[in-house]
Design a protein around this motif. Structure first.
Motif, PDB file in Angstrom:
ATOM      1  N   LEU A 169       0.853  -1.389  -0.019  1.00 47.02           N
ATOM      2  CA  LEU A 169      -0.045  -0.041   0.139  1.00 47.02           C
ATOM      3  C   LEU A 169       1.056   1.220  -0.168  1.00 47.02           C
ATOM      4  O   LEU A 169       1.611   1.415   0.852  1.00 47.02           O
ATOM      5  CB  LEU A 169      -1.072  -0.047   1.114  1.00 47.02           C
ATOM      6  N   ILE A 170       0.721   2.062  -0.886  1.00 46.64           N
ATOM      7  CA  ILE A 170       1.689   3.106  -1.096  1.00 46.64           C
ATOM      8  C   ILE A 170       0.802   4.363  -1.623  1.00 46.64           C
ATOM      9  O   ILE A 170       0.045   4.202  -2.582  1.00 46.64           O
ATOM     10  CB  ILE A 170       2.741   2.822  -2.395  1.00 46.64           C
ATOM     11  N   SER A 171       0.988   5.490  -0.898  1.00 46.73           N
ATOM     12  CA  SER A 171       0.027   6.723  -1.219  1.00 46.73           C
ATOM     13  C   SER A 171       0.846   8.031  -0.472  1.00 46.73           C
ATOM     14  O   SER A 171       2.139   7.894  -0.138  1.00 46.73           O
ATOM     15  CB  SER A 171      -1.273   6.541  -0.378  1.00 46.73           C
ATOM     16  N   ALA A 196       5.740   9.046   3.768  1.00 45.17           N
ATOM     17  CA  ALA A 196       5.368   8.034   2.634  1.00 45.17           C
ATOM     18  C   ALA A 196       5.737   8.429   1.473  1.00 45.17           C
ATOM     19  O   ALA A 196       6.229   9.628   1.217  1.00 45.17           O
ATOM     20  CB  ALA A 196       3.729   8.202   2.591  1.00 45.17           C
ATOM     21  N   PRO A 197       5.945   7.521   0.338  1.00 43.77           N
ATOM     22  CA  PRO A 197       6.392   8.171  -0.775  1.00 43.77           C
ATOM     23  C   PRO A 197       5.846   9.122  -1.636  1.00 43.77           C
ATOM     24  O   PRO A 197       6.417  10.077  -2.364  1.00 43.77           O
ATOM     25  CB  PRO A 197       6.511   6.711  -1.681  1.00 43.77           C
ATOM     26  N   GLY A 198       4.299   9.082  -1.547  1.00 39.76           N
ATOM     27  CA  GLY A 198       3.729  10.177  -2.043  1.00 39.76           C
ATOM     28  C   GLY A 198       3.994  11.592  -1.602  1.00 39.76           C
ATOM     29  O   GLY A 198       4.004  12.490  -2.241  1.00 39.76           O
ATOM     30  N   ASN A 318       1.545 -19.158  -8.249  1.00 37.33           N
ATOM     31  CA  ASN A 318       0.573 -18.341  -8.348  1.00 37.33           C
ATOM     32  C   ASN A 318       0.274 -17.585  -7.136  1.00 37.33           C
ATOM     33  O   ASN A 318      -1.091 -17.191  -6.992  1.00 37.33           O
ATOM     34  CB  ASN A 318      -0.716 -19.281  -9.024  1.00 37.33           C
ATOM     35  N   ALA A 319       1.146 -17.195  -6.606  1.00 34.49           N
ATOM     36  CA  ALA A 319       1.007 -16.262  -5.589  1.00 34.49           C
ATOM     37  C   ALA A 319       0.608 -14.768  -6.226  1.00 34.49           C
ATOM     38  O   ALA A 319       1.041 -14.615  -7.154  1.00 34.49           O
ATOM     39  CB  ALA A 319       2.340 -15.949  -4.461  1.00 34.49           C
ATOM     40  N   VAL A 320       0.008 -13.999  -5.139  1.00 39.71           N
ATOM     41  CA  VAL A 320      -0.652 -12.931  -5.895  1.00 39.71           C
ATOM     42  C   VAL A 320      -0.192 -11.715  -4.941  1.00 39.71           C
ATOM     43  O   VAL A 320       0.034 -11.664  -3.775  1.00 39.71           O
ATOM     44  CB  VAL A 320      -2.187 -12.753  -5.838  1.00 39.71           C
ATOM     45  N   LEU A 321       0.618 -10.455  -5.730  1.00 35.94           N
ATOM     46  CA  LEU A 321       1.177  -9.399  -5.408  1.00 35.94           C
ATOM     47  C   LEU A 321       0.116  -8.292  -5.646  1.00 35.94           C
ATOM     48  O   LEU A 321      -0.065  -8.000  -6.735  1.00 35.94           O
ATOM     49  CB  LEU A 321       2.444  -9.069  -5.591  1.00 35.94           C
ATOM     50  N   VAL A 322      -0.605  -7.384  -4.819  1.00 31.18           N
ATOM     51  CA  VAL A 322      -1.405  -6.334  -4.840  1.00 31.18           C
ATOM     52  C   VAL A 322      -0.841  -4.975  -4.800  1.00 31.18           C
ATOM     53  O   VAL A 322      -0.189  -5.080  -3.654  1.00 31.18           O
ATOM     54  CB  VAL A 322      -2.854  -6.370  -4.038  1.00 31.18           C
ATOM     55  N   VAL A 323      -0.707  -4.233  -5.420  1.00 30.46           N
ATOM     56  CA  VAL A 323      -0.285  -2.877  -5.192  1.00 30.46           C
ATOM     57  C   VAL A 323      -1.584  -1.802  -5.331  1.00 30.46           C
ATOM     58  O   VAL A 323      -2.004  -1.826  -6.231  1.00 30.46           O
ATOM     59  CB  VAL A 323       0.818  -2.538  -6.035  1.00 30.46           C
ATOM     60  N   SER A 324      -1.774  -1.214  -4.076  1.00 29.91           N
ATOM     61  CA  SER A 324      -2.887  -0.212  -4.233  1.00 29.91           C
ATOM     62  C   SER A 324      -2.348   0.967  -3.512  1.00 29.91           C
ATOM     63  O   SER A 324      -1.471   1.282  -2.940  1.00 29.91           O
ATOM     64  CB  SER A 324      -4.059  -0.811  -3.619  1.00 29.91           C
ATOM     65  N   GLY A 325      -3.334   2.191  -3.806  1.00 31.01           N
ATOM     66  CA  GLY A 325      -3.041   3.488  -2.921  1.00 31.01           C
ATOM     67  C   GLY A 325      -2.774   4.247  -4.201  1.00 31.01           C
ATOM     68  O   GLY A 325      -2.402   3.970  -5.167  1.00 31.01           O
ATOM     69  N   GLY A 326      -2.628   5.823  -3.980  1.00 29.61           N
ATOM     70  CA  GLY A 326      -2.438   6.660  -4.966  1.00 29.61           C
ATOM     71  C   GLY A 326      -1.135   6.560  -5.821  1.00 29.61           C
ATOM     72  O   GLY A 326      -1.255   6.728  -7.039  1.00 29.61           O
ATOM     73  N   VAL A 327      -0.136   5.995  -5.054  1.00 33.17           N
ATOM     74  CA  VAL A 327       1.148   5.887  -5.859  1.00 33.17           C
ATOM     75  C   VAL A 327       1.266   4.869  -6.683  1.00 33.17           C
ATOM     76  O   VAL A 327       1.837   4.629  -7.633  1.00 33.17           O
ATOM     77  CB  VAL A 327       2.372   5.939  -4.854  1.00 33.17           C
TER      78      VAL A 327
END
Length: 414
Positions: A169-171, A196-198, A318-327
């Motif tokens: 989660l990056i925002s 945060a990075p954003g 088949n592992a899943v990487l989810v990337v979410s948040g504004g960045v």
């Protein structure tokens, strides 16, 4: 579906009407009959006033949003009292328009879900106060929402994703890595130790005075950096990613910001210009800060995947990487994470850009998830409070550090 984005005057007085006038101008003809769960989501954790109605099948029946971006660009950052005032001025209208677009009345709702943690205290207070008036007026259950949980679970609205999965989660206000084992079951692997990075990208954009550039004057700082970086050459400067010797999954961005600020000051002296003027090397600086940020995020995420697979926390295939948040809407950063996903045989998934930034849909969907799981559904809201600071899940970052996993070299050709 209705999406609104308008900016109100900062210092105008809030309307004197109250929640009991909510149905005053309703026109939901013909009214639909609903035989399934419907949740109204309300989001005011930072600088956007948003609402949405989502059903249990994941259909977005209606949504509305008031963006404060234009106001905060002029002030050089979010001013909490100003954000609070704008939320107060717009929240009733946004909820009314959401319900009207959905052709839903408050009596049709199965529950009302609202962000109560974490976020700006003054902003959270507006959303919670309004929601509790709704709850008490229409006798609906209330579902308090953790903002980061909502971001993490949004992918299950847009894709068929089973637990467990890893989420980054990056925002502008958050940066964390967590293993998602269930709707409210998170293991925190690492987080930002400072900003945060954003937030860092926004500050670099302000230091570069990009708001004075006609092409970028209406963009957020992070978006301006992404667009300007396309014209730059990251190889003109050499900057190492932060925390290269720390074998954990934590992040840090203040050091990188300090290095970039020193670089900008040096270039201003070399070019003989004053602070506030745009450097000829601005595009190269944008390119290098974006690349360094992307590499830092990618390498910490790489270690998190290796740790989870070593501990059998993720499936070997088949592992899943989810990337979410504004960045996560930054395509360059997303490409860096695709390289990591490919190297670890993971599938990278991101919500569509409009659902990466703060929105009412993710709050309503989190409400649906909790409603189906029977988690955190409140009928007594007398003691509910907002929490400006609130961790996500169980922190196992020390265990990650103790594992001291060495990350193989990865060629970041983006």
């Amino acid at each position: 579906m209705l999406i609104l984005s308008k900016t109100a005057r900062v210092f105008s007085k809030p309307p004197k009407s109250n929640i009991f006038g909510l149905l005053r101008s309703f026109s939901v003809c013909p009214r639909r009959l609903f035989c399934h769960k419907l949740v109204l989501g309300i989001e005011t954790s930072c600088d956007d006033t948003a609402a949405a109605v989502v059903d249990e099948a994941g259909h977005v029946l209606g949504e509305a949003m008031h963006s404060q971006t234009e106001v905060h660009l002029k002030t050089g950052g979010i001013v909490p009292p100003v954000a609070q005032q704008l939320h107060r001025e717009n929240i009733q209208r946004i909820v009314e328009e959401t319900l009207s677009a959905s052709r839903v009345s408050p009596q049709d709702l199965s529950a009302i879900a609202t962000t109560i943690k974490p976020g700006l205290a003054l902003s959270l207070g507006v959303g919670l106060s309004f929601s509790l008036q709704l709850v008490n007026r229409f006798k609906r259950p209330f579902i308090p929402i953790h903002h980061m949980e909502a971001h993490a679970l949004t992918i299950r609205l847009t894709n068929e994703v089973e637990f467990p999965f890893l989420v980054l989660l990056i925002s502008g206000g958050h940066c964390l890595l967590a293993l998602v084992r269930g709707v409210s079951d998170f293991l925190l692997l690492g987080k930002s130790l400072d900003i945060a990075p954003g937030d860092m990208l926004d500050k670099v954009a302000r230091r570069l005075s990009l708001i004075k550039h006609p092409e970028y004057s209406t963009m957020s700082g992070g978006k301006a950096i992404e667009h300007l970086a396309k014209q730059g050459n990251r190889f003109h400067f050499t900057i190492n990613p932060p925390m290269q010797n720390a074998k954990n999954c934590d992040f840090s961005f203040t050091g990188l910001q300090h290095v970039i600020n020193k670089l900008i000051t040096r270039k201003e002296k070399e070019e003989g210009i004053e602070e506030g003027q745009i450097l000829s090397s601005a595009a190269d600086i944008a390119a290098v800060v974006q690349h360094t940020t992307a590499r830092h995020l990618a390498m910490r995420t790489y270690r998190a995947i290796l740790f989870c697979k070593q501990k059998d926390l993720l499936p070997p295939a088949n592992a899943v990487l989810v990337v979410s948040g504004g960045v996560a809407s930054n395509l360059y950063i997303r490409r860096a994470l695709e390289i990591v996903a490919d190297a670890t045989q993971c599938t990278l998934l991101c919500p569509p850009p409009r659902l990466c930034t703060d929105n009412g849909v993710m709050i309503a969907w989190n409400g649906i998830e909790r409603l189906r799981a029977g988690l955190g559904i409140l009928h007594d809201v007398e003691d509910i409070r907002y929490e400006p600071k609130c961790p996500l899940g169980v922190d196992i970052s020390k265990e990650v550090a103790e594992a001291a996993i060495k990350v193989p070299r990865l060629k970041m050709t983006i």
